[in-house]
Structure formats: C-alpha cells, structure tokens
Design a protein around this motif. Structure first.
Motif, PDB file in Angstrom:
ATOM      1  N   PHE A   1    -118.000 119.253 108.282  1.00 55.94           N
ATOM      2  CA  PHE A   1    -118.527 117.942 108.646  1.00 55.94           C
ATOM      3  C   PHE A   1    -120.040 117.830 108.474  1.00 55.94           C
ATOM      4  O   PHE A   1    -120.574 116.719 108.505  1.00 55.94           O
ATOM      5  N   ALA A   2    -120.733 118.929 108.302  1.00 54.70           N
ATOM      6  CA  ALA A   2    -122.194 118.870 108.221  1.00 54.70           C
ATOM      7  C   ALA A   2    -122.655 118.178 106.942  1.00 54.70           C
ATOM      8  O   ALA A   2    -123.505 117.283 106.980  1.00 54.70           O
ATOM      9  N   ARG A   3    -122.101 118.576 105.805  1.00 51.85           N
ATOM     10  CA  ARG A   3    -122.555 117.982 104.548  1.00 51.85           C
ATOM     11  C   ARG A   3    -122.235 116.493 104.447  1.00 51.85           C
ATOM     12  O   ARG A   3    -123.109 115.718 104.028  1.00 51.85           O
ATOM     13  N   PRO A   4    -121.025 116.020 104.801  1.00 57.73           N
ATOM     14  CA  PRO A   4    -120.798 114.566 104.768  1.00 57.73           C
ATOM     15  C   PRO A   4    -121.740 113.784 105.674  1.00 57.73           C
ATOM     16  O   PRO A   4    -122.187 112.689 105.299  1.00 57.73           O
ATOM     17  N   LEU A   5    -122.064 114.315 106.842  1.00 61.45           N
ATOM     18  CA  LEU A   5    -123.016 113.639 107.718  1.00 61.45           C
ATOM     19  C   LEU A   5    -124.368 113.456 107.035  1.00 61.45           C
ATOM     20  O   LEU A   5    -124.953 112.367 107.050  1.00 61.45           O
ATOM     21  N   LEU A   6    -124.862 114.522 106.424  1.00 60.42           N
ATOM     22  CA  LEU A   6    -126.163 114.458 105.767  1.00 60.42           C
ATOM     23  C   LEU A   6    -126.123 113.576 104.527  1.00 60.42           C
ATOM     24  O   LEU A   6    -127.049 112.798 104.269  1.00 60.42           O
ATOM     25  N   GLU A   7    -125.053 113.672 103.740  1.00 61.85           N
ATOM     26  CA  GLU A   7    -124.957 112.864 102.528  1.00 61.85           C
ATOM     27  C   GLU A   7    -124.936 111.373 102.849  1.00 61.85           C
ATOM     28  O   GLU A   7    -125.636 110.580 102.210  1.00 61.85           O
TER      29      GLU A   7
ATOM     30  N   ALA B   1    -109.525 103.562 117.946  1.00 60.99           N
ATOM     31  CA  ALA B   1    -110.129 103.093 119.188  1.00 60.99           C
ATOM     32  C   ALA B   1    -111.261 104.014 119.636  1.00 60.99           C
ATOM     33  O   ALA B   1    -112.285 103.545 120.146  1.00 60.99           O
ATOM     34  N   ILE B   2    -111.106 105.321 119.448  1.00 63.26           N
ATOM     35  CA  ILE B   2    -112.159 106.262 119.831  1.00 63.26           C
ATOM     36  C   ILE B   2    -113.380 106.080 118.935  1.00 63.26           C
ATOM     37  O   ILE B   2    -114.527 106.088 119.411  1.00 63.26           O
ATOM     38  N   VAL B   3    -113.166 105.889 117.632  1.00 62.98           N
ATOM     39  CA  VAL B   3    -114.293 105.653 116.721  1.00 62.98           C
ATOM     40  C   VAL B   3    -115.028 104.379 117.108  1.00 62.98           C
ATOM     41  O   VAL B   3    -116.266 104.319 117.100  1.00 62.98           O
ATOM     42  N   ARG B   4    -114.276 103.342 117.433  1.00 65.07           N
ATOM     43  CA  ARG B   4    -114.885 102.081 117.858  1.00 65.07           C
ATOM     44  C   ARG B   4    -115.746 102.278 119.101  1.00 65.07           C
ATOM     45  O   ARG B   4    -116.872 101.779 119.189  1.00 65.07           O
ATOM     46  N   GLN B   5    -115.235 103.044 120.071  1.00 69.50           N
ATOM     47  CA  GLN B   5    -115.978 103.267 121.311  1.00 69.50           C
ATOM     48  C   GLN B   5    -117.235 104.102 121.052  1.00 69.50           C
ATOM     49  O   GLN B   5    -118.296 103.825 121.622  1.00 69.50           O
ATOM     50  N   VAL B   6    -117.135 105.124 120.209  1.00 70.02           N
ATOM     51  CA  VAL B   6    -118.308 105.946 119.899  1.00 70.02           C
ATOM     52  C   VAL B   6    -119.359 105.121 119.169  1.00 70.02           C
ATOM     53  O   VAL B   6    -120.559 105.207 119.467  1.00 70.02           O
TER      54      VAL B   6
ATOM     55  N   PRO C   1    -129.257 108.839 117.707  1.00 72.55           N
ATOM     56  CA  PRO C   1    -128.291 109.213 116.659  1.00 72.55           C
ATOM     57  C   PRO C   1    -128.586 108.511 115.343  1.00 72.55           C
ATOM     58  O   PRO C   1    -129.033 107.351 115.315  1.00 72.55           O
ATOM     59  N   VAL C   2    -128.319 109.208 114.260  1.00 75.36           N
ATOM     60  CA  VAL C   2    -128.482 108.660 112.911  1.00 75.36           C
ATOM     61  C   VAL C   2    -127.127 108.406 112.259  1.00 75.36           C
ATOM     62  O   VAL C   2    -126.953 107.408 111.553  1.00 75.36           O
ATOM     63  N   HIS C   3    -126.166 109.282 112.496  1.00 79.28           N
ATOM     64  CA  HIS C   3    -124.822 109.096 111.955  1.00 79.28           C
ATOM     65  C   HIS C   3    -123.853 109.943 112.769  1.00 79.28           C
ATOM     66  O   HIS C   3    -124.275 110.826 113.526  1.00 79.28           O
ATOM     67  N   PHE C   4    -122.556 109.676 112.602  1.00 78.54           N
ATOM     68  CA  PHE C   4    -121.551 110.430 113.363  1.00 78.54           C
ATOM     69  C   PHE C   4    -120.232 110.403 112.608  1.00 78.54           C
ATOM     70  O   PHE C   4    -119.979 109.537 111.761  1.00 78.54           O
ATOM     71  N   LEU C   5    -119.386 111.361 112.947  1.00 79.04           N
ATOM     72  CA  LEU C   5    -118.016 111.432 112.451  1.00 79.04           C
ATOM     73  C   LEU C   5    -117.121 111.865 113.604  1.00 79.04           C
ATOM     74  O   LEU C   5    -117.469 112.783 114.341  1.00 79.04           O
TER      75      LEU C   5
END
Length: 279
Positions: free
Chosen positions: A140-146, A235-240, A125-129
């Motif tokens: 969500f695609a453009r914010p991930l790439l930006e 909590a979910i963001v922290r776990q991911v 993985p490179v980034h996530f949301l």
C-alpha cells in the motif's frame, strides 16, 4: 457538518431548520416563500447512503488540494502508517481478521485497516487507502505515494514508513523516482549490528514518526473512528474520507482565522470561531 459536529440525522435536520443561513450555505434550494427546503432525517439518511464512497473521496481530494494551494500542507516530510478500524457487526461481509497492533490487548482484530499518508509538518492527512485487516501493509505504500504525487504535484524530500512497509524495491523507487530519502526501520528488534545502517535509520529519525500516532489518536477519539457504526467496505471508506476531510477543514478554519495554534484542536477552533461569529 454531521461528522464535524458529531450530530445525528435528526440533529442535522434541527440545525438546518433553526439556522436558515446554514441551510443556504449548504446549497439547499429555497421554496416559494423564500424558506430553505430541509430534507427530513430519513431523507438525509437515504441521500447519505446513496451518495457512496467516491463522492466523499472527491471531497477529501478537493480539501487537501485547497490546503496544499494555501501552503497549509507542505508535504516535504511525509509519514506512512496504518491503524485498525474495528467492525461494527460480526457479520460484516467485507471485514477480515488481521493482526492487532503491539499495544492492543488482543492479538487479532476483525475489521479494516486505514493506510494513511500524513504531512509531518502540519500533522494533516494527504491521502489514504482502506482495506480489510488481513492484508499485509507492504503493497500500500507505493500506491499512496503515486496517487499523492499525481493529484497534488508533490515533491517530498523525506518519507518515513513503518517496518511493515519494508521492501528493497519500494526503497529504490523512492530514491530513484521520487528523489526522496526513505526512513524505514529494518527489523529493529532483531538487528544486532546497526553500525552498517544508513544515518537515516537512527533512533531520532525513527522517533519523528510519532506525529502520525498523535493524528490517529485525535481522529479516532474525537471523531469516533475506532469503531464506526457502519457495515461494508464502501461505508467505512465514506466515513474515513469524511473524518479526514473534517480534520483538514478544522485546520483551514484555524489557518484563515490566523490561529495556527488551533490547527489540530477541533473543539477549541470551533469555539473560537463561534465567539467571533464566523460560523
């Protein structure tokens, strides 16, 4: 360590007590007698919850940056897709009901969706949301790439997206701003005349997105991310973030041990390093 070895708070405490060198490597202070001061399991839990999601997101960014710098992650061929995360409690205040994937037995699921930007070459993985499951995939695609381009100074050449991210503005932005080629299926089940589609929309090109499905299979099963025992968006963001960081740390360990065949094998790479006394 808790995520990587799938330990409870009591297990983490016992490991640190029986392994002082590990406690020192984790940055724990030493007492007057030279023995590391190990927090109790309850204190570990409280500190874990008090740290919040941004701290672990920063750890993920630093780990990805390390992998990019050592060229483990090339990020020339990127894939964007999403996967559902089921809510642990029915009364989760941030979880929402959304459509389930086509292969799922139930049409609707309550929980979240993690939108992931993956390097196809390394399978990392490179980034996530993370967002509640009711939101549409498109925004969500453009914010991930930006974010990925700004954080790691990437120059992708091919970006493969699921049909849910389809949008003419997004495709134009990928071509004009990033200088990359967007590979996005346009209603593949309804499109009868495919002779007018660009050559990037062939069956072979679209089939190359399968590596992100294999990534989801690894992290969701081995690291138990399919339904984590936590409640709330933070909590979910922290776990991911910790789960994705653990997958990259496994790859870095295999890379430094000159075993590229173990980059995507958490169990095997840990056993290999244990035998070589590098852990």
């Amino acid at each position: 360590l808790k995520i990587l070895w799938r330990l409870s708070y009591q297990d983490v405490h016992d490991w640190l007590v029986s392994w002082p060198a590990l406690a020192v490597a984790c940055g724990l202070p030493q007492g007057a007698n030279g023995v590391p001061r190990i927090p109790s399991p309850s204190q570990l839990c409280k500190r874990w919850q008090a740290a919040g999601a941004p701290l672990f997101e920063s750890l993920f960014v630093l780990t990805v940056w390390r992998a990019v710098r050592c060229r483990l992650i090339g990020a020339r061929d990127l894939i964007i897709d999403s996967a559902p995360i089921l809510a642990w409690h029915r009364k989760d205040p941030d979880a929402m009901v959304g459509h389930a994937p086509a292969h799922h037995p139930r049409p609707l699921l309550r929980g979240y969706r993690v939108h992931t930007l993956l390097c196809r070459g390394s399978g990392l993985p490179v980034h996530f949301l993370v967002w509640p499951a009711h939101a549409h995939d498109g925004p969500f695609a453009r914010p991930l790439l930006e974010w990925a381009v700004r954080l790691y100074h990437l120059r992708p050449r091919i970006i493969r997206l699921d049909a849910g991210y389809w949008g003419l503005q997004l495709i134009h932005w990928i071509h004009a701003t990033l200088g990359a080629v967007a590979v996005v299926p346009w209603n593949p089940k309804r499109q009868k005349n495919r002779s007018c589609l660009p050559p990037t929309w062939t069956k072979d090109e679209l089939g190359k997105r399968s590596s992100i499905e294999r990534f989801f299979g690894r992290v969701f099963l081995f690291f138990r991310l399919q339904r984590p025992p936590f409640s709330g968006w933070s909590a979910i963001v922290r776990q991911v973030a910790l789960t994705y960081t653990a997958s990259i740390i496994v790859a870095l360990a295999a890379w430094q041990a000159d075993r590229p065949d173990l980059i995507r094998s958490p169990k095997r790479v840990l056993a290999h390093l244990w035998e070589d006394s590098q852990l």
